[in-house]
Design a protein around this motif. Structure first.
Motif, mmCIF file in Angstrom:
data_model
loop_
_atom_site.group_PDB
_atom_site.id
_atom_site.type_symbol
_atom_site.label_atom_id
_atom_site.label_comp_id
_atom_site.label_asym_id
_atom_site.label_seq_id
_atom_site.Cartn_x
_atom_site.Cartn_y
_atom_site.Cartn_z
ATOM 1 N N ARG A 529 -4.360 -0.485 -15.058
ATOM 2 C CA ARG A 529 -4.460 0.851 -14.455
ATOM 3 C C ARG A 529 -5.725 1.009 -13.626
ATOM 4 N N GLU A 530 -6.088 -0.055 -12.938
ATOM 5 C CA GLU A 530 -7.246 0.023 -12.053
ATOM 6 C C GLU A 530 -6.844 0.324 -10.616
ATOM 7 N N ILE A 531 -5.547 0.543 -10.413
ATOM 8 C CA ILE A 531 -5.047 0.863 -9.082
ATOM 9 C C ILE A 531 -4.198 2.132 -9.186
ATOM 10 N N ASP A 532 -4.405 3.066 -8.227
ATOM 11 C CA ASP A 532 -3.629 4.309 -8.249
ATOM 12 C C ASP A 532 -2.445 4.257 -7.293
ATOM 13 N N VAL A 533 -2.688 3.689 -6.113
ATOM 14 C CA VAL A 533 -1.639 3.688 -5.098
ATOM 15 C C VAL A 533 -1.493 2.278 -4.528
ATOM 16 N N LEU A 534 -0.262 1.804 -4.519
ATOM 17 C CA LEU A 534 0.039 0.513 -3.905
ATOM 18 C C LEU A 534 0.749 0.748 -2.586
ATOM 19 N N VAL A 535 0.359 0.010 -1.564
ATOM 20 C CA VAL A 535 1.064 0.059 -0.291
ATOM 21 C C VAL A 535 1.505 -1.355 -0.026
ATOM 22 N N GLY A 536 2.765 -1.559 0.309
ATOM 23 C CA GLY A 536 3.101 -2.940 0.581
ATOM 24 C C GLY A 536 4.520 -3.173 1.013
ATOM 25 N N THR A 537 4.780 -4.436 1.259
ATOM 26 C CA THR A 537 6.059 -4.904 1.747
ATOM 27 C C THR A 537 6.914 -5.353 0.564
ATOM 28 N N GLN A 538 7.969 -6.104 0.862
ATOM 29 C CA GLN A 538 8.910 -6.498 -0.179
ATOM 30 C C GLN A 538 8.277 -7.369 -1.254
ATOM 31 N N MET A 539 7.073 -7.857 -1.007
ATOM 32 C CA MET A 539 6.366 -8.566 -2.068
ATOM 33 C C MET A 539 6.315 -7.736 -3.332
ATOM 34 N N LEU A 540 6.274 -6.394 -3.137
ATOM 35 C CA LEU A 540 6.154 -5.493 -4.280
ATOM 36 C C LEU A 540 7.498 -5.208 -4.935
#
Ligand code: ADP
Ligand code: ZN
Ligand code: ZN
Length: 727
Positions: A529-540
Motif C-alpha cells: 500500500r505504498e502506491i495510491d494511483v496506478l496509471v498504465g497500459t495492459q501491463m497492469l
C-alpha cells in the motif's frame, strides 16, 4: 563404398524447403532425431537427422561427412519430429527452419550443455546412517536432515531451507558422501491443495477421466474463479500417473508468483520453466531435461509447445486467447493451435482456460467439439465490480480525465484505497505538430508518427525504434509554438500529479517498467500500500490480485471500437474484461468507470453485464456474415522492399500464379499494408481466403513451390502467414 558409413538426411535451417544428405562414420551410430554439426558452404551448421540411408540419396562419393554427432542430446523422439513436420506443412515453412525454431538457441549453435548448477540432491545410505547415529546435529547433518524430510531437494531450495549461508555445509555433506546428485526428484505428494468447490471438482474429474485420450476442454471462468487451482489438481493427477505436464502461459503471465505457486505445490517434482528471456545454457538444459524425461512439469511461454516430452500426459494453456501465443515473425505459428494438434497426435487431454476465450475456441465449444467446463463464481466470495459508463460527450474533460473519474480517485485516496487508470498508449503524446504549417513528427523510416516522450524530451517511433530530439522550433516554418496532440500514459500521469499532489502515483508501462524484476518491485509496493494511483497500459491488466484496488478507470478505449482490424473488438473486450477484473478482488467492493463517447455501444453493454457469451454471439454473427475466421480461413502473403512497386509486382506475380491454380480460394487485391512503410521498407500484402481449412491448405501447398521458383528482385523479402493475427 565403405559399408560402415551411413547416409544421414538432415534438416538444416535454411529458407528453402529441401533436405541435405551427409555421411556419418561408423563410430557415430546415428539415429533419426540426433543433432549433428556439419560443414556447409564456407562455414558449418547444426541440423537434425530426419532419415537414415534414404533410398533416393546421392551416390556416396558425392557426400561430405558430418563433423560431429551431438551425442550429449538424446535423439529427438518421433512424436517431436511429427510435430515439426506438421508445423512445416501447415505453416508452409521449410522443415529445417521449423526444426531450428523449435530447438533452443544453444543447441542450434551446438554449444556444449552447461553443467547443471542447481542439481537435485538426495540422501545416501551413509548420510541416513550418519544422521541416525549422530549425537549432535552439525550444519552438514542439518542439510542431510532437510533433504531427508523433503525426499529430494534442489540445491537452491535447500539453501533457502537452511539458516544462514549453508553452501559450505552442503559441500561438506556432498564430500562426505551423505548427499548425492540425482536425476530427478523423489515421489512426493502435492502439498497445500485447496478443497475444490463443486464446479472446480467437476472440471477436475472431467479432465482426469479422459487421461490417455485426446479430449479438448475449454475451462471458462473469470479471473479469480479458481482456474489455476483446477490446473494444479489436473497436473497432480497426471504426475501421480507418472506422466509429464506441459503448461503454457502468456508472456506476461509467467511470473515468479506462478512459478512459486507451482513449485511449492509439487515439492517433489522437477519443474522446468522456459521462456525466451532465459540464458541460452539454462534453456538448453531445461529442454534436454524434458527430453530425457527428467522434467515433470514444463511451465513456459509459447516456445514451450516444442519441448519434447516422452511421458507427456496433459497440456494446459492458460489465457488461451492471449495474442502472445502467436509468433509474429519467422515461423508464424500459433502455440495454442499446435498444442491442440499435439494433444490429438499424442492422445492427451488439453485444457484451454480463459475468461474471454478466443472466438475460435468459443465456436469449437458451442459446436461441442470442445467440452466446456464452467467456473461461474469467484472462488473466494467477492462481488463483481459494478461498471458505470461516463458519457464524455456530456462532460468537460480535463486532459482526458472526466470529473467523475477524478472524484472517484479522490474518494479512494481519502479512504486509503487504490485506483488504477488504464490507457493503452504509452508516451506523453502520440504526435507533435505545428499549428502554423502542419508539420508533424513523422518517422523518417515508417509511415507512422513519432511519439513524444516527456521524460527525456525525445521523439520515438514505436514501430522501428527510431529516436530523435524534440525540436525547439518547427523544422518546417520556425514557429516556436509546437503542440503535443492526444495523450499517452505519461501525460495522464502528469495531470494526475497536478490533481493529487499528495498522492503516491506510479506509472506502469514498458517505458517505466522494463524488466520483470522492476515489475516485481512495483508489485511489492502496491501490495504494501505504498502506491495510491496506478496509471498504465495492459501491463497492469493481467492476473494480479490487489485487494486494496477498488477503482479502475478506463480511458481512451473507444479507439478499439471502430479500428480497421476485424479482431479489434474481440481484443478490446478481452482487455477490458481483464482490466475491469483488477478491482474488487478483496473484501471491498470494486467499481469500474469507462469513459466513452459511445456509451450505448453493445460492446460496453456486454462488458457492463460481464456477459462474454452475449458478446461472442454477436461478434460471431458478424464474422459469419463477413466470412471471417472462425467461419473462413485466411493466409496472408506479405512482401517488403525498399520500393513499394517491387513488393506489389512480386505479389501480382504470386496472385497470377495462384489464380491459375483453379482452387476454391478467394484472392483479394494486392494492397499496401496499413502501416505501409516500416523501418525503411515498403510493405504490401495479398490476402487469400477460403471457406475450409483443407481447401486453403491444398492451394497453399501447390502455390509455395511456384513462389520459390519466382525470380526475386534483390532486396525483396516475402513470407506467408497462415491464420494471421490481423489483416
Ligand atoms: P484464476 O486462475 O481463475 O484467476 P485462482 O486459481 O488463482 O483463479 O484462484 C483465485 C484465488 O482463489 C486464489 O487466491 C486461490 O488461492 C483461491 N482459490 C481457488 N480455489 C479455491 C478453493 N477451492 N477454495 C478456496 N480458495 C480458492
Ligand atoms: Zn511549422
Ligand atoms: Zn519508425
Amino acid at each position: 563404398m565403405t559399408l560402415s558409413h551411413r547416409i544421414v538426411r538432415i534438416a538444416l535451417p535454411l529458407p528453402r524447403p529441401r533436405l541435405f544428405d551427409y555421411l556419418a562414420g561408423p563410430e557415430a551410430r546415428p539415429e533419426v532425431g540426433h543433432c549433428v554439426r556439419l560443414p556447409f558452404g564456407p562455414g558449418e551448421k547444426t541440423g537434425v537427422i530426419v532419415a537414415i540411408d534414404p533410398p533416393d540419396a546421392l551416390p556416396v562419393e558425392k557426400l561430405k561427412p558430418i563433423l560431429e554427432l551431438l551425442a550429449e542430446i538424446p535423439p529427438l523422439p518421433a512424436q517431436w519430429l511429427a510435430l515439426t513436420q506438421f508445423a512445416a506443412r501447415y505453416y508452409q515453412h521449410p522443415l529445417g527452419e521449423v526444426i531450428s525454431a523449435a530447438l533452443p538457441p544453444g543447441i542450434r549453435r551446438a554449444v556444449k550443455l552447461p553443467r547443471d548448477d542447481d542439481p537435485w540432491l538426495a540422501t545416501t545410505a551413509d548420510g541416513r546412517a550418519a544422521l541416525s547415529e549422530a549425537k549432535r546435529i552439525t550444519k552438514a547433518l542439518a542439510a542431510v536432515e532437510a533433504v531427508q524430510a523433503a525426499g529430494a531437494r534442489r540445491r537452491s531450495q535447500l539453501l533457502n531451507d537452511l539458516e544462514g549461508d549453508a553452501s559450505g555445509a552442503i559441500r561438506e555433506a556432498r564430500n562426505k558422501g551423505w548427499l548425492e546428485v540425482v536425476a530427478r526428484a523423489g515421489e512426493r505428494e502435492p502439498i497445500g491443495a485447496l478443497t475444490l468447490n463443486e464446479a472446480q471438482a467437476d472440471a477436475v474429474s472431467a479432465v482426469n477421466a479422459s487421461a490417455g485420450s485426446f479430449k479438448p476442454f475449454l475451462l471458462f471462468g473469470v479471473t479469480g474463479s479458481g482456474k489455476t487451482e483446477v490446473y494444479l489438481h489436473q497436473i497432480a493427477h497426471a504426475l501421480a500417473a507418472g506422466k509429464q505436464a506441459l503448461m503454457l502461459v502468456p508472456e506476461i503471465g509467467l511470473t515468479p508468483q506462478l512459478m512459486e505457486r507451482v513449485a511449492s505445490r509439487f515439492p517433489g517434482a522437477n519443474l522446468v520453466s522456459l521462456h525466451s528471456g532465459m540464458a541460452d545454457g539454462a534453456r538448453s538444459l531445461g529442454f534436454v531435461q524434458a527430453l530425457k524425461g527428467e522434467a515433470d512439469i514444463v511451465l513456459g511461454t509459447r516456445l514451450s509447445v516444442f519441448v519434447p516430452l516422452p511421458r507427456l500426459g496433459l497440456i494446459v494453456i492458460d489465457e488461451e486467447h492471449d495474442a502472445s501465443f502467436k509468433q509474429q515473425d519467422g515461423l508464424r505459428y500459433s502455440a495454442r493451435d499446435l498444442a491442440v494438434w499435439r494433444a490429438n497426435y499424442e492422445k492427451l487431454p488439453i485444457v484451454l482456460g480463459s475468461a474471454t476465450p478466443s472466438l475460435e475456441t468459443w465456436l469449437h465449444a458451442e459446436a461441442k467439439r470442445y467440452t466446456r467446463l464452467d467456473l461461474p463464481l469467484p472462488a473466494v466470495a467477492d462481488k463483481p465490480p459494478s461498471l458505470r459508463r461516463i458519457d464524455t460527450r456530456r462532460v468537460k474533460l480535463d486532459n482526458g480525465l472526466s470529473p467523475g473519474l477524478i472524484e472517484g480517485i479522490r474518494t479512494r485516496i481519502a479512504r486509503g484505497e487504490q485506483s488504477l487508470v488504464f490507457l493503452n498508449r504509452r508516451g506523453y503524446a502520440p504526435v507533435i505538430a505545428c499549428p502554423q504549417c502542419n508539420w508533424i513528427s513523422a518517422c523518417p523510416h515508417c509511415s507512422a508518427n513519432m511519439v513524444f516522450h516527456a521524460a527525456d524530451r525525445s521523439l520515438r517511433c514505436h514501430h522501428c525504434g527510431h529516436e530523435g530530439r524534440v525540436p525547439h522550433i518547427c523544422p518546417g516554418c520556425g514557429n516556436q509554438d509546437l503542440h503535443a496532440f492526444g495523450r499517452g500514459t505519461q501525460r495522464l500521469e502528469e495531470r494526475l500529479r497536478e490533481h493529487f499532489p499528495e498522492a503516491r502515483i506510479e506509472r506502469v508501462d514498458r517505458d517505466a517498467v522494463r524488466t520483470p524484476a522492476q515489475w516485481e518491485e512495483v508489485r511489492g509496493r502496491i501490495e504494501a500500500r505504498e502506491i495510491d494511483v496506478l496509471v498504465g497500459t495492459q501491463m497492469l491488466a493481467k492476473g494480479h490480485d490487489f485487494p486494496m484496488l477498488t477503482l479502475v478507470g478506463i480511458v481512451g478505449a473507444d479507439a478499439g471500437l471502430y479500428a480497421a482490424d476485424y479482431r479489434a473488438p474481440e481484443r478490446l473486450f478481452q482487455q477490458l474484461m481483464q482490466v475491469a477484473g483488477r478491482s474488487g478482488r478483496g473484501e471491498l467492493p470494486g467499481e469500474v468507470l469507462v469513459q466513452t463517447e459511445f456509451p450505448e455501444h453493445p460492446l460496453y453493454e456486454h462488458l457492463a453485464r460481464r456477459d462474454y457469451p452475449g458478446f461472442a454471439k454477436r461478434e460471431l454473427a458478424e464474422r459469419k456474415l463477413a466470412g471471417f475466421p472462425p467461419y473462413g480461413f485466411h493466409a496472408v502473403l506479405r512482401a517488403e522492399a525498399p520500393e513499394l512497386d517491387t513488393a506489389v509486382a512480386f505479389l501480382q506475380q504470386a496472385r497470377a500464379a495462384a489464380e491459375a491454380l483453379q482452387s476454391p480460394v478467394r484472392l483479394f487485391d494486392v494492397v499496401p499494408m496499413r502501416l505501409v512503410r516500416k523501418a525503411r521498407l515498403e510493405r504490401a500484402q495479398l490476402v487469400i481466403e477460403c471457406d475450409t481449412r483443407p481447401g486453403l491448405q491444398a492451394m497453399l501447398t501447390e502455390l509455395m513451390p511456384l513462389l520459390y521458383a519466382l525470380k526475386l528482385t534483390k532486396d525483396l523479402r516475402w513470407h506467408i502467414d497462415v491464420d494471421p493475427g490481423e489483416l
